[in-house]
Design a protein around this motif. Structure first.
Motif, PDB file in Angstrom:
ATOM      1  N   GLN A  99      -9.099  -1.627   1.118  1.00  0.00           N
ATOM      2  CA  GLN A  99      -9.113  -0.177   1.327  1.00  0.00           C
ATOM      3  C   GLN A  99      -8.751   0.462  -0.003  1.00  0.00           C
ATOM      4  O   GLN A  99      -7.781   0.052  -0.640  1.00  0.00           O
ATOM      5  N   PRO A 100      -9.495   1.465  -0.455  1.00  0.00           N
ATOM      6  CA  PRO A 100      -9.134   2.126  -1.704  1.00  0.00           C
ATOM      7  C   PRO A 100      -7.796   2.841  -1.566  1.00  0.00           C
ATOM      8  O   PRO A 100      -7.371   3.174  -0.455  1.00  0.00           O
ATOM      9  N   ARG A 128       0.883  -1.176   0.000  1.00  0.00           N
ATOM     10  CA  ARG A 128       0.000   0.000   0.000  1.00  0.00           C
ATOM     11  C   ARG A 128       0.911   1.213   0.000  1.00  0.00           C
ATOM     12  O   ARG A 128       1.822   1.304   0.826  1.00  0.00           O
ATOM     13  N   MET A 129       0.702   2.143  -0.901  1.00  0.00           N
ATOM     14  CA  MET A 129       1.637   3.257  -1.095  1.00  0.00           C
ATOM     15  C   MET A 129       1.252   4.513  -0.332  1.00  0.00           C
ATOM     16  O   MET A 129       2.036   5.450  -0.262  1.00  0.00           O
ATOM     17  N   GLU A 130       0.038   4.559   0.233  1.00  0.00           N
ATOM     18  CA  GLU A 130      -0.429   5.759   0.930  1.00  0.00           C
ATOM     19  C   GLU A 130      -0.795   5.422   2.371  1.00  0.00           C
ATOM     20  O   GLU A 130      -1.417   4.384   2.592  1.00  0.00           O
ATOM     21  N   PRO A 131      -0.461   6.207   3.346  1.00  0.00           N
ATOM     22  CA  PRO A 131       0.254   7.482   3.267  1.00  0.00           C
ATOM     23  C   PRO A 131       1.770   7.307   3.092  1.00  0.00           C
ATOM     24  O   PRO A 131       2.443   8.192   2.597  1.00  0.00           O
ATOM     25  N   ALA A 132       2.298   6.149   3.498  1.00  0.00           N
ATOM     26  CA  ALA A 132       3.707   5.809   3.269  1.00  0.00           C
ATOM     27  C   ALA A 132       3.744   4.343   2.857  1.00  0.00           C
ATOM     28  O   ALA A 132       2.871   3.560   3.261  1.00  0.00           O
TER      29      ALA A 132
END
Length: 111
Positions: free
Chosen positions: A59-60, A29-33
């Motif tokens: 989670q989107p 997962r790239m967001e938030p880090a």
């Protein structure tokens, strides 16, 4: 009515014309880090045994699928194929196939 979202993948060895068994796959997962979500290995059918994200844990957001194709082929030009994808809620099942050889790859959103 919106559809439950989930994410799955499979890998096809286009050089040998068969599913690619034993390919290590990571989902980040790239967001938030950047954060590792899961690791899996493809089975004899070139698929992971379970979805990388099921509807309950979906989670989107922005994700990366990382495929260790260099270790699978043992030689060639490609080492790790990284696919950066955006997943939205309510869009149904995301299936991301990877068609690859030691020298090239392609992908698409499957069903």
């Amino acid at each position: 009515m919106s559809k439950s979202s989930a994410l799955s993948t499979h890998v096809l060895d286009t050089a040998r014309g068969r599913p690619a068994a034993g390919v290590a796959v990571e989902l980040w997962r790239m967001e938030p880090a950047p954060a590792l979500v899961t690791r899996a290995t493809t089975n004899a059918d070139g698929r992971t045994d379970a979805p990388l994200l099921d509807a309950a844990s979906f989670q989107p957001g922005r994700y990366e699928l990382r495929f260790a194709v260099g270790a699978y082929f043992g030689e060639g030009f490609l080492d790790q194929v990284v696919l950066n994808v955006g997943l939205r809620a309510g869009e149904g099942h995301y299936h991301v196939p990877l068609l690859c050889s030691p020298w090239s790859y392609s992908t698409y959103r499957g069903s």
